[in-house]
Design a protein around this motif. Structure first.
Motif, mmCIF file in Angstrom:
data_model
loop_
_atom_site.group_PDB
_atom_site.id
_atom_site.type_symbol
_atom_site.label_atom_id
_atom_site.label_comp_id
_atom_site.label_asym_id
_atom_site.label_seq_id
_atom_site.Cartn_x
_atom_site.Cartn_y
_atom_site.Cartn_z
ATOM 1 N N UNK A 195 0.562 -1.097 -0.279
ATOM 2 C CA UNK A 195 0.171 -0.069 0.236
ATOM 3 C C UNK A 195 1.259 1.847 -0.368
ATOM 4 N N UNK A 196 0.353 1.729 -0.712
ATOM 5 C CA UNK A 196 1.124 3.580 -0.974
ATOM 6 C C UNK A 196 0.123 4.404 -1.653
ATOM 7 N N UNK A 197 0.609 6.176 -1.038
ATOM 8 C CA UNK A 197 -0.004 6.580 -1.144
ATOM 9 C C UNK A 197 0.478 7.973 -2.180
ATOM 10 N N UNK A 198 0.200 8.777 -2.794
ATOM 11 C CA UNK A 198 0.232 9.446 -4.094
ATOM 12 C C UNK A 198 -0.642 11.446 -4.083
ATOM 13 N N UNK A 199 0.345 11.706 -3.076
ATOM 14 C CA UNK A 199 -0.235 12.965 -2.967
ATOM 15 C C UNK A 199 -0.709 14.237 -4.087
ATOM 16 N N UNK A 200 -1.669 14.140 -3.955
ATOM 17 C CA UNK A 200 -2.177 14.947 -5.372
ATOM 18 C C UNK A 200 -1.721 16.966 -5.570
ATOM 19 N N UNK A 201 -2.578 16.565 -4.454
ATOM 20 C CA UNK A 201 -2.790 19.007 -3.640
ATOM 21 C C UNK A 201 -2.999 18.388 -2.259
ATOM 22 N N UNK A 202 -3.481 19.556 -2.114
ATOM 23 C CA UNK A 202 -3.728 20.002 -0.850
ATOM 24 C C UNK A 202 -4.875 18.662 -0.390
ATOM 25 N N UNK A 253 -5.422 2.584 6.077
ATOM 26 C CA UNK A 253 -5.738 0.953 5.960
ATOM 27 C C UNK A 253 -6.255 0.636 4.497
ATOM 28 N N UNK A 254 -6.353 -0.992 4.494
ATOM 29 C CA UNK A 254 -6.795 -0.734 3.069
ATOM 30 C C UNK A 254 -7.268 -2.702 3.811
ATOM 31 N N UNK A 255 -8.581 -2.476 3.041
ATOM 32 C CA UNK A 255 -8.745 -4.464 3.571
ATOM 33 C C UNK A 255 -9.757 -4.648 2.122
ATOM 34 N N UNK A 256 -9.804 -6.086 2.044
ATOM 35 C CA UNK A 256 -10.530 -6.990 0.764
ATOM 36 C C UNK A 256 -11.872 -7.154 1.953
ATOM 37 N N UNK A 257 -12.880 -6.982 0.811
ATOM 38 C CA UNK A 257 -14.429 -7.619 1.141
ATOM 39 C C UNK A 257 -14.562 -8.449 0.220
ATOM 40 N N UNK A 258 -15.567 -9.779 1.354
ATOM 41 C CA UNK A 258 -16.744 -9.888 0.288
ATOM 42 C C UNK A 258 -17.877 -10.178 0.902
ATOM 43 N N UNK A 259 -18.746 -11.448 0.792
ATOM 44 C CA UNK A 259 -19.785 -11.765 1.541
ATOM 45 C C UNK A 259 -20.375 -11.390 2.511
ATOM 46 N N UNK A 288 1.250 6.622 6.447
ATOM 47 C CA UNK A 288 1.239 7.992 6.875
ATOM 48 C C UNK A 288 1.819 8.674 5.906
ATOM 49 N N UNK A 289 0.549 9.957 5.464
ATOM 50 C CA UNK A 289 0.927 11.031 5.204
ATOM 51 C C UNK A 289 0.415 12.107 5.054
ATOM 52 N N UNK A 290 1.352 13.261 4.606
ATOM 53 C CA UNK A 290 0.803 14.887 4.676
ATOM 54 C C UNK A 290 -0.079 15.401 3.541
ATOM 55 N N UNK A 291 -0.485 16.276 3.781
ATOM 56 C CA UNK A 291 -1.315 17.345 2.746
ATOM 57 C C UNK A 291 -0.487 18.508 2.843
ATOM 58 N N UNK A 337 -9.692 6.169 6.746
ATOM 59 C CA UNK A 337 -8.545 6.782 6.176
ATOM 60 C C UNK A 337 -8.753 8.136 7.592
ATOM 61 N N UNK A 338 -8.019 8.434 8.731
ATOM 62 C CA UNK A 338 -8.532 9.672 9.376
ATOM 63 C C UNK A 338 -6.838 10.652 9.699
ATOM 64 N N UNK A 339 -7.688 11.291 9.621
ATOM 65 C CA UNK A 339 -6.525 12.826 10.403
ATOM 66 C C UNK A 339 -6.483 12.769 12.220
ATOM 67 N N UNK A 340 -4.751 12.391 11.930
ATOM 68 C CA UNK A 340 -4.444 11.778 12.847
ATOM 69 C C UNK A 340 -3.572 13.669 14.054
ATOM 70 N N UNK A 341 -2.984 14.294 13.398
ATOM 71 C CA UNK A 341 -2.310 15.356 13.879
ATOM 72 C C UNK A 341 -1.935 16.605 13.265
ATOM 73 N N UNK A 342 -2.007 17.475 13.706
ATOM 74 C CA UNK A 342 -1.816 18.353 12.761
ATOM 75 C C UNK A 342 -0.090 19.267 12.547
#
Length: 1183
Positions: free
Chosen positions: A836-843, A911-917, A928-931, A869-874
């Protein structure tokens, strides 16, 4: 001179000869006036064949006229009838009518005989016809013993009536003991002789009360024959009855009921003859027996049947031709036909004729010395014999008259004298009857007299014929002349027609035909004249006619009938329905010009006629009302050709209510499985009355039919009889078969069960079969009933299975079912997505990527991937704040997704999870990533406090969402003058740590508008705006008041006003002289830009608006979105007069910049409206 009027018209010529009519010598339409001497004329007499009611007195009529009044005498059976000797016989005074009083005593039969009346005076004798007097008779039937009639089913039968001979003949009909007429048809009918004919008998013909009745209308009595008993037995009943007396070979077989070709019951043989008299009704009859019942047809061998005089009676067994003539003689053929053959019978018809008049003799009025003729023209078959009588005596033995000569059917008179007056009788006779006519010869010498009333007023409608009467008499025959006007000359124009009876006809009367007309009659003995008056009226016309109407039942329809008529005529308007009176019903309303029919019913349909009557004319106009509605329900439903899987349904359509039926809808009810619920079966064309219906097994069917037209569908018909089809194996298997596990170790098989209609028989069950798709196992099966689900336990987790469900009942199995694939139960996924990896596009936007989870690890149907996903700190304050987690789900097998709506300058974890029936699998390791920073929101508040003459203090709160590190604040402001125009814009930078700022060196008593926003490294945020006003200098205000009240200032203003008034007067005078004043010319030639509108498009000032507070400014220039004031195509903008350079302020807010003397118009600055007004503007302002 001989008087004679011919039945023809003479048209007056336009020549010079006066309009004089020399009438012929036969007077046909004009009687001799009763005040003149004339022979008797019979005016009324009883019929030749006079049938009397024996219960009433006998009255034999004989009336006559003459001058002097005639005397009467009678003969009976050829001899003198002396009425004085019979006390029961009296003669009416002044008349020859006899009354025989048989009600007190005597019998009618005593006075049966041939009577003849003679009316006599000094000028001759007239005689009546021979009147045959017979009493009516209604005898009883002779007593007879009638044996019961027994016959086999299908045989023919004739029930004789043989009524007694009555006078006149009776009317025959058949009834039962309850006085109900026996039904008749093509199979059973009554003949002309009264007998009842059966072409073939049926068991329902069995009854004991076949009764023939004879009705004698003259005496109003009915006589009854003894009842006849008829019993129709079947072949089996007949065999049982005679079994003891006959051997096996003599038993009746089906032969008695066997079909057979037609034979005639009447008339007999192949040919017959019929004789009828001219003018009577020719009735020809053919009645045939056979099985099936024969149909009768008629033809004329040597010609065609007369269309308008031919009628068929008694189910076409009787042919009638009315008003028969000699041309109807010939051979007529009746043909009896059924499927087994045809026969014919030829009837030779001969039409004879009793004598009939061709030209009956007419009365003659002659003057002494004139000549004349009496002609008697008659015809018949055979040719009648003509004989003459004089005063009731055959001319051969009558007194001789030298002026008379007999020439066959003509008597010729020459040089008559008064003694030649007599009454002559012409008798034309043959074997079928006779004719007798009286005609007198009256010799008179009389001057003209006009019999039409004087000053008669004739009113005639324009463009129609006008007939002006001039009835006259004279002997010799007068000549007639007509004049128009008081002093008019004889009419010579060819527009007039003079009839031989003296009537003047104007074929097409016009308005100028109005006037007085004079009729003049002349002969050698004198002259007579008479005036009549003619008025021409306008025709009555219907200028608005009723129109064809179509109305649904229950509606209201109106017919209009508007008239135009002569003002002197009062019309009456009558409405008719089908040429009869309107129904006496309050739903029909008639006013001046309209007929209104409310709540229209079926029987209101028909032709409505508006009839306008005046005393002179009438006109009418008609319109048809068609009452429409949905059809009436069909009826008489019948099921035929009943097979296992089909049946034929037939019906009789109901009334279409004047709107053609377009289709029939057929529905069915399954009384066994769904009683009371009707289903659509099929639809057929509106032309059909039968339908072949496909059926399913084991259904108790009932059918009903609905008819449809353009207005809708009818009510359903009554249900047909029920029809239960045989059981059979099911045609179909359950649908919607699925296999899904509810637990990791089971397989739930479900299906949509068959309904009762689809079961095709009793004992409906289901065979459920399954096996693993990828294994070699055999099918496992189980049979269940009354369920739609079966659970297989102990299965591996999420394994594909092949499944099938087959229907069966007590008769057998349905066809082999289709195989579907299912899966056993799911379990939660075992593995989390990797990489799992994140690419920040803009703010506010980030893109997440991950690797898919292996299918075997999913352990179920892949539903997708879910990102938490959730905002953890300022990032600015570095203190952790746990926020609510957000979830985004990406369907299917996607391996990347976008996270929108992020907050700038924030620290996020995901984080990412797979879903079935079954649910979610384990979470991937947190990433973790920053805007990055973003532009801030607007400052939370902006207030202006402590206003003074030249300063204002601003206080504010920082942005609620800085979205980064604030670098500074920007403040822009500009003054607003009294005309609400914006002044130069001043731009000021303020450090980010400030929340208060004071502006100094401002103009006193001036309104300012402020624009305020914060900035980060990412750019400027949203602005907040506000307005404030500096305080007023009271000393300067007082000085202004003092100047305004000085006398010199008031005088100056008055002088300016006077000067402007003089200028206006001069301009007005010059304008009146046709010229233009210079100021106006200048204004027209060089429009001052100072007075041009600020907007070219609509000529109005723009309005300032702000995207943040939307506070409208009063009229002034606009502030664009980049917070600078632009020109906006206005010559009055304050920017045109500004420096164009932003002023500089010290840290404390004091102004340190100076305006330069430049006058260039800069687009980024405001405009000071300091220019003095032009004279034109001043004048306009003053005015």
């Amino acid at each position: 001179m001989q008087l004679k009027i011919m039945p023809r018209r003479k048209r007056l010529s336009a020549g010079r000869t006066p309009l004089i009519l020399f009438l012929c010598q036969i007077i046909s339409a004009l009687d001799v006036p009763l005040d003149l001497v004339q022979p008797p004329t019979i005016t009324q007499q009883s019929p030749k064949d006079y049938i009397i009611d024996p219960r009433e007195n006998i009255v034999i009529q004989c009336e006559a006229k003459g001058k002097p009044p005639p005397s009467f005498s009678w003969t009976r059976n050829g001899t003198h009838f002396d009425i004085d000797k019979d006390p029961l016989v009296t003669m009416k005074p002044g008349s020859g009518t006899l009354t025989i009083n048989i009600m007190s005593e005597g019998k009618a039969e005593t006075y049966e005989g041939v009577y003849q009346c003679t009316a006599r005076n000094e000028r001759g004798a007239a005689i009546s016809n021979n009147i045959v007097v017979r009493p009516s008779r209604s005898p009883l039937w002779t007593k007879e013993k009638l044996e019961p009639i027994t016959l086999r089913n299908g045989q023919s039968l004739i029930l004789p009536c043989r009524p007694p001979l009555g006078l006149p003949p009776p009317i025959i009909f058949w009834m039962d003991n309850s006085f109900q007429r026996l039904p008749q048809s093509e199979r059973v009918s009554q003949g002309l002789n009264g007998d009842l004919y059966f072409s073939n008998v049926l068991p329902e013909d069995t009854r004991e009360d076949y009764i023939c009745y004879a009705r004698f209308n003259h005496t109003q009595t009915i006589q009854q024959k003894q009842p006849i008993s008829v019993k129709v037995i079947s072949v089996d009943e007949l065999n049982d009855t005679i079994a003891a007396n006959l051997n096996d070979t003599e038993f009746y077989s089906a032969k008695s009921n066997r079909e057979r070709p037609p034979t005639f019951l009447t008339p007999e043989g192949n040919a017959s003859h019929k004789e009828e008299l001219r003018g009577n009704v020719l009735s020809l009859e053919c009645i045939a027996e056979g099985l099936p019942t024969p149909i009768i047809y008629w033809i004329k061998e040597d010609g065609t049947l007369p269309i308008n005089r031919t009628f068929y009676r008694n189910f076409k067994k009787t042919l009638q031709i009315i008003q028969v003539s000699e041309a109807d003689s010939g051979n007529y053929q009746c043909i009896a036909k059924n499927p087994l053959g045809a026969i014919h019978h030829t009837i030779s018809v001969t039409v004879k004729a009793a004598p009939y008049w061709i030209m009956a003799p007419q009365n003659l009025v002659l003057s002494p010395g004139e000549d004349g003729r009496l002609m008697c023209g008659a015809n018949g078959n055979p040719k009648p014999k003509i004989s003459w009588l004089s005063n009731g005596v055959p001319v051969e033995i009558a007194p001789d008259d030298p002026s008379r000569k007999i020439d066959g059917d003509t008597i010729i008179f020459s040089n008559v004298q008064e003694r030649s007056s007599a009454v002559y009788q012409c008798n034309a006779s043959n074997e079928y009857g006779y004719l007798l006519a009286n005609a007198f010869v009256n010799v008179l010498a009389e001057p003209p007299r006009i019999l039409t009333s004087a000053n008669t007023l004739y009113q005639v409608i324009a463009d129609r014929p006008a007939l002006l009467d001039c009835a006259f008499f004279g002997s010799p025959l007068p000549t007639i002349e007509w004049f128009k006007g008081a002093k008019g000359s004889a009419l010579r124009e060819d527009i007039y027609v003079l009839h031989e009876n003296g009537t003047l006809e104007i074929p097409v009367a016009q308005k100028d035909s109005t006037g007085t007309y004079t009729c003049v009659a002349r002969n050698k003995l004198g002259m007579a004249k008479n005036e009549v008056h003619l008025e021409i009226k306008d025709a009555t016309r219907i200028i608005k006619q009723p129109e064809y109407a179509v109305m649904q039942r229950g509606g209201t329809v109106s017919f209009e009938c508007k008239l135009k008529h002569d003002h002197t005529l009062i019309p009456t308007v009558t409405w008719l329905k089908d040429n009869g009176e309107l129904p006496n019903d309050g739903r029909f309303t008639v006013d001046k010009d309209h007929l209104v029919v409310a709540d229209v019913r079926d029987d209101d349909g028909g032709t409505y006629t508006c009839v306008a009557n005046t005393t002179l004319d009438n006109v009418s106009a008609s319109a048809v009302l068609s009452v429409v509605d949905v059809p009436n329900p069909p009826f008489d439903l019948e099921l035929t050709d009943q097979l296992d899987k089909s049946v034929q349904l037939s019906w009789t359509p109901g009334n279409d209510n004047n709107s053609p039926i377009t289709k029939f809808i057929i529905e069915y009810e399954d009384a066994m499985h769904e009683a009371g619920l009707w289903h659509h079966q099929t639809e057929v064309s509106g032309m059909q009355t039968t339908a072949q219906l496909k059926l399913s097994p084991y259904v108790n069917y009932s059918f009903r039919v609905m008819a449809v037209n353009s207005l809708g569908r009818s009510l359903p018909s009554e249900a047909s009889e029920q029809y239960l089809t045989k059981a059979a194996e099911p045609d179909t298997n359950p649908t919607a078969v699925e296999g899904l596990g509810s637990e990791p170790d089971n397989l739930v098989i479900t299906w949509k069960p068959l309904n009762g209609f689809e079961s095709n028989g009793p004992g409906l069950q289901y065979k459920v079969s399954w096996r693993q798709k990828d294994g070699d196992d055999e099918w496992t099966s189980v049979v269940v009933a009354n369920v739609s689900k079966y659970i297989v336990s102990g299965t591996p987790t999420f394994v594909p299975y092949l499944i099938k469900v087959q229907a069966l009942n007590d008769v057998g199995f349905a066809p082999e079912p289709a195989v579907v694939m299912g899966h056993s139960g799911e379990d939660l996924p075992m593995v989390a997505p990797g990489n799992v990896h994140v690419n920040v596009v803009n703010s506010t936007l980030a893109e997440v990527h991950w690797d898919p989870v292996p299918l075997k690890s999913i352990r179920g149907h892949l539903q997708g991937y879910r990102i938490y996903y959730w905002k953890a700190q300022s990032s600015s304050k570095r203190n952790r704040r746990h926020l609510e987690k957000k979830i985004l789900t990406f369907q299917g097998s996607k391996t990347h997704g976008m996270l929108p709506g992020l907050e700038p300058f924030s620290h996020y974890t995901l984080n990412v999870r797979v879903v079935n029936g079954k649910g979610e699998g384990p979470a991937s390791p947190d990433r973790v990533f920053n805007t990055p920073e973003g532009v801030p929101s607007a400052p939370s508040s902006l207030k202006i406090v402590n206003p003074t003459l030249d300063s204002l203090t601003l206080e504010w709160d920082p942005p609620s969402r800085p979205n980064g590190i604030l670098t500074e604040y920007t403040l822009k402001y500009q003054p607003i003058n009294s005309t609400h125009e914006l002044g130069p814009l001043v731009d000021l930078k303020i450090p980010a740590n400030k929340t208060r700022w004071t502006l100094k060196n401002l103009n006193f008593s001036t309104r300012y508008k402020f624009y305020f926003y914060a900035q980060t490294a990412a750019g400027s945020g949203s602005q907040i705006t506000e307005e404030a006003v500096t305080t007023v200098d009271e000393a300067m205000a007082s000085r202004q008041v003092d100047i305004a009240t000085q006398g010199w200032f008031i005088g100056l203003m008055c002088a300016v006003a006077l000067l402007i008034l003089i200028l206006l007067i001069v301009c007005f005078i010059r304008r009146n002289k046709g010229g233009k004043y210079p100021v106006k010319e200048k204004e027209d030639a060089h429009a001052d830009p100072e007075i041009q509108p600020m907007k070219e498009d609509d000529g109005t000032f723009g309005e300032y608006s702000d995207a943040e507070d939307h506070k409208p400014l009063k009229k002034g220039s606009r502030t664009p979105s980049d917070r600078t004031v632009k020109k906006e195509d206005s010559d009055d903008s304050l920017v045109d007069y500004g420096e164009g350079v932003n002023g500089q302020f010290n840290e404390d807010g004091s102004f340190i910049g100076q305006y330069s003397g430049k006058k260039e118009k800069e687009p980024a600055e405001g405009n000071e409206s300091s220019e003095a007004p032009s004279p034109v503007n001043a004048m306009n302002s003053f005015v």
